[in-house]
Motif scaffolding. Structure first.
Motif, mmCIF file in Angstrom:
data_model
loop_
_atom_site.group_PDB
_atom_site.id
_atom_site.type_symbol
_atom_site.label_atom_id
_atom_site.label_comp_id
_atom_site.label_asym_id
_atom_site.label_seq_id
_atom_site.Cartn_x
_atom_site.Cartn_y
_atom_site.Cartn_z
ATOM 1 N N GLU A 1 -6.762 -3.348 -15.036
ATOM 2 C CA GLU A 1 -7.536 -4.510 -15.467
ATOM 3 C C GLU A 1 -6.665 -5.754 -15.427
ATOM 4 O O GLU A 1 -5.495 -5.702 -15.041
ATOM 5 C CB GLU A 1 -8.091 -4.279 -16.879
ATOM 6 N N GLY A 2 -7.234 -6.888 -15.825
ATOM 7 C CA GLY A 2 -6.494 -8.146 -15.774
ATOM 8 C C GLY A 2 -6.298 -8.665 -14.373
ATOM 9 O O GLY A 2 -5.334 -9.388 -14.094
ATOM 10 N N LEU A 3 -7.217 -8.318 -13.459
ATOM 11 C CA LEU A 3 -7.087 -8.707 -12.054
ATOM 12 C C LEU A 3 -7.791 -10.031 -11.773
ATOM 13 O O LEU A 3 -8.798 -10.354 -12.408
ATOM 14 C CB LEU A 3 -7.680 -7.624 -11.160
ATOM 15 N N ALA A 4 -7.293 -10.756 -10.802
ATOM 16 C CA ALA A 4 -7.936 -11.997 -10.381
ATOM 17 C C ALA A 4 -9.152 -11.670 -9.512
ATOM 18 O O ALA A 4 -9.079 -10.781 -8.658
ATOM 19 C CB ALA A 4 -6.958 -12.865 -9.598
ATOM 20 N N PRO A 5 -10.267 -12.349 -9.708
ATOM 21 C CA PRO A 5 -11.449 -12.121 -8.850
ATOM 22 C C PRO A 5 -11.139 -12.452 -7.394
ATOM 23 O O PRO A 5 -10.302 -13.307 -7.107
ATOM 24 C CB PRO A 5 -12.487 -13.089 -9.436
ATOM 25 N N GLY A 6 -11.830 -11.767 -6.488
ATOM 26 C CA GLY A 6 -11.632 -12.039 -5.069
ATOM 27 C C GLY A 6 -11.538 -10.758 -4.267
ATOM 28 O O GLY A 6 -11.640 -9.648 -4.790
ATOM 29 N N ALA A 7 -11.333 -10.914 -2.965
ATOM 30 C CA ALA A 7 -11.284 -9.776 -2.046
ATOM 31 C C ALA A 7 -9.890 -9.151 -2.052
ATOM 32 O O ALA A 7 -8.887 -9.842 -1.904
ATOM 33 C CB ALA A 7 -11.651 -10.223 -0.637
ATOM 34 N N VAL A 8 -9.845 -7.834 -2.243
ATOM 35 C CA VAL A 8 -8.586 -7.096 -2.210
ATOM 36 C C VAL A 8 -8.768 -5.835 -1.381
ATOM 37 O O VAL A 8 -9.889 -5.404 -1.115
ATOM 38 C CB VAL A 8 -8.097 -6.710 -3.625
ATOM 39 N N ALA A 9 -7.660 -5.255 -0.973
ATOM 40 C CA ALA A 9 -7.677 -4.005 -0.222
ATOM 41 C C ALA A 9 -6.807 -2.985 -0.940
ATOM 42 O O ALA A 9 -5.793 -3.335 -1.543
ATOM 43 C CB ALA A 9 -7.156 -4.233 1.199
ATOM 44 N N VAL A 10 -7.230 -1.730 -0.893
ATOM 45 C CA VAL A 10 -6.419 -0.641 -1.434
ATOM 46 C C VAL A 10 -5.606 -0.068 -0.289
ATOM 47 O O VAL A 10 -6.162 0.423 0.700
ATOM 48 C CB VAL A 10 -7.294 0.461 -2.065
ATOM 49 N N ARG A 11 -4.289 -0.143 -0.401
ATOM 50 C CA ARG A 11 -3.411 0.379 0.631
ATOM 51 C C ARG A 11 -2.640 1.581 0.090
ATOM 52 O O ARG A 11 -2.553 1.777 -1.122
ATOM 53 C CB ARG A 11 -2.470 -0.709 1.143
ATOM 54 N N ALA A 12 -2.085 2.365 0.990
ATOM 55 C CA ALA A 12 -1.494 3.625 0.550
ATOM 56 C C ALA A 12 -0.270 4.037 1.353
ATOM 57 O O ALA A 12 -0.064 3.596 2.487
ATOM 58 C CB ALA A 12 -2.534 4.733 0.626
ATOM 59 N N ARG A 13 0.509 4.874 0.722
ATOM 60 C CA ARG A 13 1.629 5.570 1.361
ATOM 61 C C ARG A 13 1.547 7.017 0.906
ATOM 62 O O ARG A 13 1.426 7.297 -0.285
ATOM 63 C CB ARG A 13 2.973 4.945 0.972
ATOM 64 N N PHE A 14 1.602 7.956 1.840
ATOM 65 C CA PHE A 14 1.578 9.375 1.525
ATOM 66 C C PHE A 14 2.981 9.928 1.736
ATOM 67 O O PHE A 14 3.415 10.104 2.885
ATOM 68 C CB PHE A 14 0.586 10.129 2.399
ATOM 69 N N GLY A 15 3.692 10.181 0.658
ATOM 70 C CA GLY A 15 5.085 10.591 0.791
ATOM 71 C C GLY A 15 5.878 9.466 1.422
ATOM 72 O O GLY A 15 6.001 8.390 0.855
ATOM 73 N N THR A 16 6.392 9.693 2.626
ATOM 74 C CA THR A 16 7.125 8.642 3.347
ATOM 75 C C THR A 16 6.286 8.031 4.464
ATOM 76 O O THR A 16 6.781 7.207 5.228
ATOM 77 C CB THR A 16 8.416 9.224 3.961
ATOM 78 N N ARG A 17 5.022 8.433 4.559
ATOM 79 C CA ARG A 17 4.150 7.965 5.649
ATOM 80 C C ARG A 17 3.276 6.811 5.170
ATOM 81 O O ARG A 17 2.459 6.960 4.273
ATOM 82 C CB ARG A 17 3.276 9.130 6.138
ATOM 83 N N TRP A 18 3.469 5.641 5.766
ATOM 84 C CA TRP A 18 2.686 4.463 5.417
ATOM 85 C C TRP A 18 1.403 4.447 6.248
ATOM 86 O O TRP A 18 1.425 4.704 7.450
ATOM 87 C CB TRP A 18 3.484 3.186 5.669
ATOM 88 N N ILE A 19 0.283 4.141 5.596
ATOM 89 C CA ILE A 19 -1.015 4.117 6.259
ATOM 90 C C ILE A 19 -1.324 2.686 6.697
ATOM 91 O O ILE A 19 -1.359 1.774 5.866
ATOM 92 C CB ILE A 19 -2.121 4.657 5.325
#
Length: 201
Positions: free
Chosen positions: A140-158
């Motif tokens: 919570e406490g996030l600024a309104p607007g467009a965001v993306a969920v990004r990820a890394r699996f172990g050492t592999r960046w998506i």
């Protein structure tokens, strides 16, 4: 309300943010911040910068229930004034599916839409989405607007974002992240005539 030296050129190690001053606003929402106008003279002598350099400073305003807001502070003589408008904070909660996707050791974080990260990029700690034992997350406490969920699996960046979300002021957004496509397939095979200890390819 704080005055931030994001590059850490003043009163801090170079490359690390520094807080130059903090103040609490009055009943009219006004606050006076100091240590701003004399910032060229505050440049550390060992920084390698000439005294006339004016590092970019920012004002950060925060209040419970509202999203922290950062605005650029222009350099000006006299007493510069800056108006910062706070928006009601947004919240995000969600989960990953299926449950065995936790085997991927996923690390999730929020990034502004359209911003890609590589392994060399620093991910701010406050942008991380902490997963519990069942793959749920909440922030919570996030600024309104467009965001993306990004990820890394172990050492592999998506490379591609797992989801793109439009956070609304004062609202809770929910998202389910399907990680099925990132799981390795498995199969059970029975070979007739194969004895114990034989290698099957």
């Amino acid at each position: 309300v704080s005055v931030l030296d994001d590059a850490g050129l003043l009163r801090s190690m170079i490359g690390r943010p520094a807080i130059l001053d903090q103040a609490t606003s009055d009943a009219m929402g006004r606050a006076t911040l100091h240590s701003v106008l004399d910032r060229p003279q505050m440049t550390p002598p060992k920084s390698g910068l000439p005294p006339e350099v004016h590092p970019q400073l920012f004002v950060c305003a925060a209040k419970a229930g509202f999203a922290p807001t950062i605005a650029s502070l222009p350099f000006a003589s006299g007493e510069p004034k800056l108006r910062v408008v706070l928006a009601r904070a947004a919240a995000l909660r969600g989960r990953i599916e299926p449950a065995r996707a936790l085997e991927l050791e996923p690390k999730l974080w929020l990034a502004p839409e359209g911003v890609a990260f590589t392994e060399s990029e620093r991910v701010r700690e406050e942008a991380r989405l902490a997963l519990d034992a069942e793959g749920h997350f909440s922030t919570e406490g996030l600024a309104p607007g467009a965001v993306a969920v990004r990820a890394r699996f172990g050492t592999r960046w998506i490379a591609q974002p797992l989801a793109q979300i439009e956070l609304q002021s004062g609202a809770v957004s929910e998202v389910v992240l399907d990680l099925s496509a990132h799981l390795f397939a498995s199969a059970s095979i029975e070979v007739s005539g194969a004895g114990e200890g034989q290698v099957v390819q």
